[in-house]
Motif scaffolding. Structure first.
Motif, PDB file in Angstrom:
ATOM      1  N   GLU A 287       0.828  -1.207   0.000  1.00  0.00           N
ATOM      2  CA  GLU A 287       0.000   0.000   0.000  1.00  0.00           C
ATOM      3  C   GLU A 287       0.865   1.261   0.000  1.00  0.00           C
ATOM      4  O   GLU A 287       0.597   2.226  -0.724  1.00  0.00           O
ATOM      5  CB  GLU A 287      -0.947   0.003   1.201  1.00  0.00           C
ATOM      6  CG  GLU A 287      -1.936   1.138   1.141  1.00  0.00           C
ATOM      7  CD  GLU A 287      -2.968   1.109   2.248  1.00  0.00           C
ATOM      8  OE1 GLU A 287      -3.811   2.019   2.248  1.00  0.00           O
ATOM      9  OE2 GLU A 287      -2.918   0.213   3.120  1.00  0.00           O
ATOM     10  N   GLU A 288       1.933   1.246   0.774  1.00  0.00           N
ATOM     11  CA  GLU A 288       2.868   2.381   0.824  1.00  0.00           C
ATOM     12  C   GLU A 288       3.447   2.657  -0.566  1.00  0.00           C
ATOM     13  O   GLU A 288       3.512   3.807  -1.010  1.00  0.00           O
ATOM     14  CB  GLU A 288       3.982   2.051   1.829  1.00  0.00           C
ATOM     15  CG  GLU A 288       5.066   3.083   1.952  1.00  0.00           C
ATOM     16  CD  GLU A 288       6.221   2.579   2.823  1.00  0.00           C
ATOM     17  OE1 GLU A 288       7.386   2.765   2.410  1.00  0.00           O
ATOM     18  OE2 GLU A 288       5.966   2.002   3.899  1.00  0.00           O
TER      19      GLU A 288
ATOM     20  N   HIS B  80       0.915   4.208  -3.028  1.00  0.00           N
ATOM     21  CA  HIS B  80       0.779   5.652  -2.799  1.00  0.00           C
ATOM     22  C   HIS B  80       2.020   6.401  -3.289  1.00  0.00           C
ATOM     23  O   HIS B  80       1.907   7.422  -3.969  1.00  0.00           O
ATOM     24  CB  HIS B  80       0.558   5.943  -1.304  1.00  0.00           C
ATOM     25  CG  HIS B  80      -0.818   5.621  -0.829  1.00  0.00           C
ATOM     26  ND1 HIS B  80      -1.952   6.264  -1.282  1.00  0.00           N
ATOM     27  CD2 HIS B  80      -1.255   4.705   0.072  1.00  0.00           C
ATOM     28  CE1 HIS B  80      -3.018   5.771  -0.685  1.00  0.00           C
ATOM     29  NE2 HIS B  80      -2.625   4.817   0.143  1.00  0.00           N
TER      30      HIS B  80
ATOM     31  N   SER C 150      -3.402   4.645  -9.160  1.00  0.00           N
ATOM     32  CA  SER C 150      -4.827   4.605  -8.822  1.00  0.00           C
ATOM     33  C   SER C 150      -5.423   3.247  -9.161  1.00  0.00           C
ATOM     34  O   SER C 150      -6.460   2.865  -8.627  1.00  0.00           O
ATOM     35  CB  SER C 150      -5.587   5.723  -9.542  1.00  0.00           C
ATOM     36  OG  SER C 150      -5.268   5.748 -10.907  1.00  0.00           O
TER      37      SER C 150
ATOM     38  N   ASN D  13      -7.804  -3.127   2.815  1.00  0.00           N
ATOM     39  CA  ASN D  13      -7.318  -1.745   2.757  1.00  0.00           C
ATOM     40  C   ASN D  13      -6.936  -1.364   1.323  1.00  0.00           C
ATOM     41  O   ASN D  13      -7.207  -0.250   0.877  1.00  0.00           O
ATOM     42  CB  ASN D  13      -6.120  -1.581   3.694  1.00  0.00           C
ATOM     43  CG  ASN D  13      -6.209  -0.305   4.497  1.00  0.00           C
ATOM     44  OD1 ASN D  13      -7.297   0.183   4.780  1.00  0.00           O
ATOM     45  ND2 ASN D  13      -5.066   0.241   4.850  1.00  0.00           N
ATOM     46  N   ILE D  14      -6.325  -2.284   0.609  1.00  0.00           N
ATOM     47  CA  ILE D  14      -5.924  -2.012  -0.777  1.00  0.00           C
ATOM     48  C   ILE D  14      -7.156  -1.994  -1.689  1.00  0.00           C
ATOM     49  O   ILE D  14      -7.313  -1.089  -2.502  1.00  0.00           O
ATOM     50  CB  ILE D  14      -4.860  -3.021  -1.259  1.00  0.00           C
ATOM     51  CG1 ILE D  14      -3.551  -2.771  -0.489  1.00  0.00           C
ATOM     52  CG2 ILE D  14      -4.629  -2.904  -2.767  1.00  0.00           C
ATOM     53  CD1 ILE D  14      -2.456  -3.783  -0.732  1.00  0.00           C
ATOM     54  N   THR D  15      -8.058  -2.984  -1.535  1.00  0.00           N
ATOM     55  CA  THR D  15      -9.228  -3.016  -2.420  1.00  0.00           C
ATOM     56  C   THR D  15     -10.152  -1.823  -2.183  1.00  0.00           C
ATOM     57  O   THR D  15     -10.870  -1.414  -3.085  1.00  0.00           O
ATOM     58  CB  THR D  15     -10.026  -4.328  -2.276  1.00  0.00           C
ATOM     59  OG1 THR D  15     -10.495  -4.464  -0.934  1.00  0.00           O
ATOM     60  CG2 THR D  15      -9.199  -5.529  -2.685  1.00  0.00           C
ATOM     61  N   GLN D  16     -10.120  -1.243  -0.994  1.00  0.00           N
ATOM     62  CA  GLN D  16     -10.978  -0.094  -0.696  1.00  0.00           C
ATOM     63  C   GLN D  16     -10.353   1.237  -1.123  1.00  0.00           C
ATOM     64  O   GLN D  16     -11.069   2.209  -1.335  1.00  0.00           O
ATOM     65  CB  GLN D  16     -11.311  -0.063   0.802  1.00  0.00           C
ATOM     66  CG  GLN D  16     -12.232  -1.194   1.213  1.00  0.00           C
ATOM     67  CD  GLN D  16     -12.268  -1.428   2.716  1.00  0.00           C
ATOM     68  OE1 GLN D  16     -11.710  -0.657   3.489  1.00  0.00           O
ATOM     69  NE2 GLN D  16     -12.915  -2.503   3.123  1.00  0.00           N
ATOM     70  N   ASN D  17      -9.033   1.268  -1.268  1.00  0.00           N
ATOM     71  CA  ASN D  17      -8.357   2.529  -1.589  1.00  0.00           C
ATOM     72  C   ASN D  17      -7.833   2.634  -3.021  1.00  0.00           C
ATOM     73  O   ASN D  17      -7.363   3.699  -3.429  1.00  0.00           O
ATOM     74  CB  ASN D  17      -7.216   2.764  -0.600  1.00  0.00           C
ATOM     75  CG  ASN D  17      -7.743   3.087   0.787  1.00  0.00           C
ATOM     76  OD1 ASN D  17      -8.419   4.089   0.968  1.00  0.00           O
ATOM     77  ND2 ASN D  17      -7.478   2.218   1.748  1.00  0.00           N
ATOM     78  N   PHE D  18      -7.890   1.538  -3.753  1.00  0.00           N
ATOM     79  CA  PHE D  18      -7.419   1.511  -5.141  1.00  0.00           C
ATOM     80  C   PHE D  18      -8.408   0.697  -5.959  1.00  0.00           C
ATOM     81  O   PHE D  18      -9.108  -0.152  -5.424  1.00  0.00           O
ATOM     82  CB  PHE D  18      -6.027   0.857  -5.239  1.00  0.00           C
ATOM     83  CG  PHE D  18      -5.000   1.548  -4.403  1.00  0.00           C
ATOM     84  CD1 PHE D  18      -4.249   2.592  -4.916  1.00  0.00           C
ATOM     85  CD2 PHE D  18      -4.785   1.160  -3.085  1.00  0.00           C
ATOM     86  CE1 PHE D  18      -3.306   3.241  -4.129  1.00  0.00           C
ATOM     87  CE2 PHE D  18      -3.849   1.802  -2.292  1.00  0.00           C
ATOM     88  CZ  PHE D  18      -3.103   2.841  -2.814  1.00  0.00           C
ATOM     89  N   LYS D  19      -8.453   0.942  -7.259  1.00  0.00           N
ATOM     90  CA  LYS D  19      -9.284   0.119  -8.140  1.00  0.00           C
ATOM     91  C   LYS D  19      -8.424  -1.082  -8.540  1.00  0.00           C
ATOM     92  O   LYS D  19      -7.468  -0.937  -9.302  1.00  0.00           O
ATOM     93  CB  LYS D  19      -9.740   0.918  -9.349  1.00  0.00           C
ATOM     94  CG  LYS D  19     -10.755   0.177 -10.167  1.00  0.00           C
ATOM     95  CD  LYS D  19     -11.645   1.151 -10.908  1.00  0.00           C
ATOM     96  CE  LYS D  19     -12.783   0.396 -11.526  1.00  0.00           C
ATOM     97  NZ  LYS D  19     -14.053   1.030 -11.328  1.00  0.00           N
TER      98      LYS D  19
ATOM     99  N   ASN E 130     -12.706  -7.512  -4.807  1.00  0.00           N
ATOM    100  CA  ASN E 130     -13.181  -7.101  -3.484  1.00  0.00           C
ATOM    101  C   ASN E 130     -12.597  -8.069  -2.457  1.00  0.00           C
ATOM    102  O   ASN E 130     -11.629  -8.773  -2.758  1.00  0.00           O
ATOM    103  CB  ASN E 130     -14.714  -7.021  -3.437  1.00  0.00           C
ATOM    104  CG  ASN E 130     -15.395  -8.346  -3.703  1.00  0.00           C
ATOM    105  OD1 ASN E 130     -14.820  -9.430  -3.535  1.00  0.00           O
ATOM    106  ND2 ASN E 130     -16.650  -8.281  -4.113  1.00  0.00           N
TER     107      ASN E 130
END
Length: 187
Positions: free
Chosen positions: A70-71, A74, A79, A93-99, A141
Motif C-alpha cells: 500500500e505504501e 501511494h 490509482s 485496505n488495498i481493495t478499498q483505496n485503489f481500483k 473485493n
C-alpha cells in the motif's frame, strides 16, 4: 494519465499485454511499478528490462507485506492495480483505496473461488466436459473472484480439448480481454 501498478507472482503475461498496448498507443496508461510476492519471479526481470521499478514484497522482505504494498502504491501515485497471476489475497485496505482489477481464466461465476486458478480451472472445465470457457476481467473485493464483472470473452472448446490446449487458448484470449477491459475502464 492513469497509473497502473502490477502485482504478479510468476511470469506476468497480462502485464506484458498491458505494457505492449501502452507502448503501441492502444492504451493511455503509465505502469510505474511492478510488485511480486516471489523473489524469483520472471516478472521482476521483465520489469527491469522495461525500465520499470520493481520490488519483491513478502514476509522475508517486509514485516507487514500488505502495508508495504500500500505504501508503494501511494508513493508511485497508482490509482489502479492489475493482478497478473498474483497468488496472494489482497487486503481490504488495498481493495478499498485503489481500483484493483483481476483476470480470471474462466467465465465467472463458474470456476471461481479459493483454489481456482490457472491449470486447476482448466482441469475442472475439461473434467466437466464444458463446451465453452473464457476469460473474465473483474474488480477485486474482499472475496475471491466475486467483484463486479467488467468484461468477459468466451471461446468454444474442441471435442478433443486438453488442459494444455485450453490453457494456450485462454492465454491468447486473456491478452485481448485485459487490454479491452482497461480501454473501457479508463475511457
Amino acid at each position: 494519465m492513469p497509473r497502473v501498478a502490477i502485482l504478479a507472482s510468476h511470469n506476468g503475461s497480462g502485464f506484458v499485454a498491458l505494457y505492449e498496448a501502452m507502448q503501441s498507443g492502444k492504451l493511455s496508461i503509465e505502469i510505474p511499478l511492478v510488485i511480486s510476492n516471489n523473489s524469483n519471479a520472471t516478472v521482476l526481470e521483465t520489469a527491469t528490462a522495461y525500465g520499470i521499478k520493481n520490488f519483491a514484497i513478502n514476509t522475508k522482505t517486509a514485516p507487514n507485506p500488505d502495508a508495504k504494498i500500500e505504501e508503494l502504491l501511494h508513493e508511485y501515485g497508482c490509482s489502479y492495480v492489475f493482478l497478473s497471476g498474483y497468488m496472494k489475497k489482497i487486503s481490504a485496505n488495498i481493495t478499498q483505496n485503489f481500483k484493483v482489477i483481476n483476470s480470471h481464466p474462466a467465465l465467472l461465476p463458474n470456476y471461481g473461488g479459493a483454489g481456482m486458478y490457472g491449470r486447476f480451472v482448466h482441469e475442472a472445465v475439461i473434467k466437466n466436459s464444458e463446451k465453452v470457457s473464457g476469460v473474465t476481467i473483474h474488480e477485486v473485493n474482499e472475496n475471491y473472484d466475486d467483484g463486479k464483472i467488467i468484461l468477459q470473452k468466451s471461446l468454444l472448446l474442441d471435442e478433443q480439448e486438453s488442459v494444455d490446449s485450453l490453457e494456450i487458448k485462454i492465454k491468447e484470449v486473456e491478452k485481448i480481454a485485459i487490454v479491452e477491459a482497461f480501454q473501457a475502464i479508463i475511457s
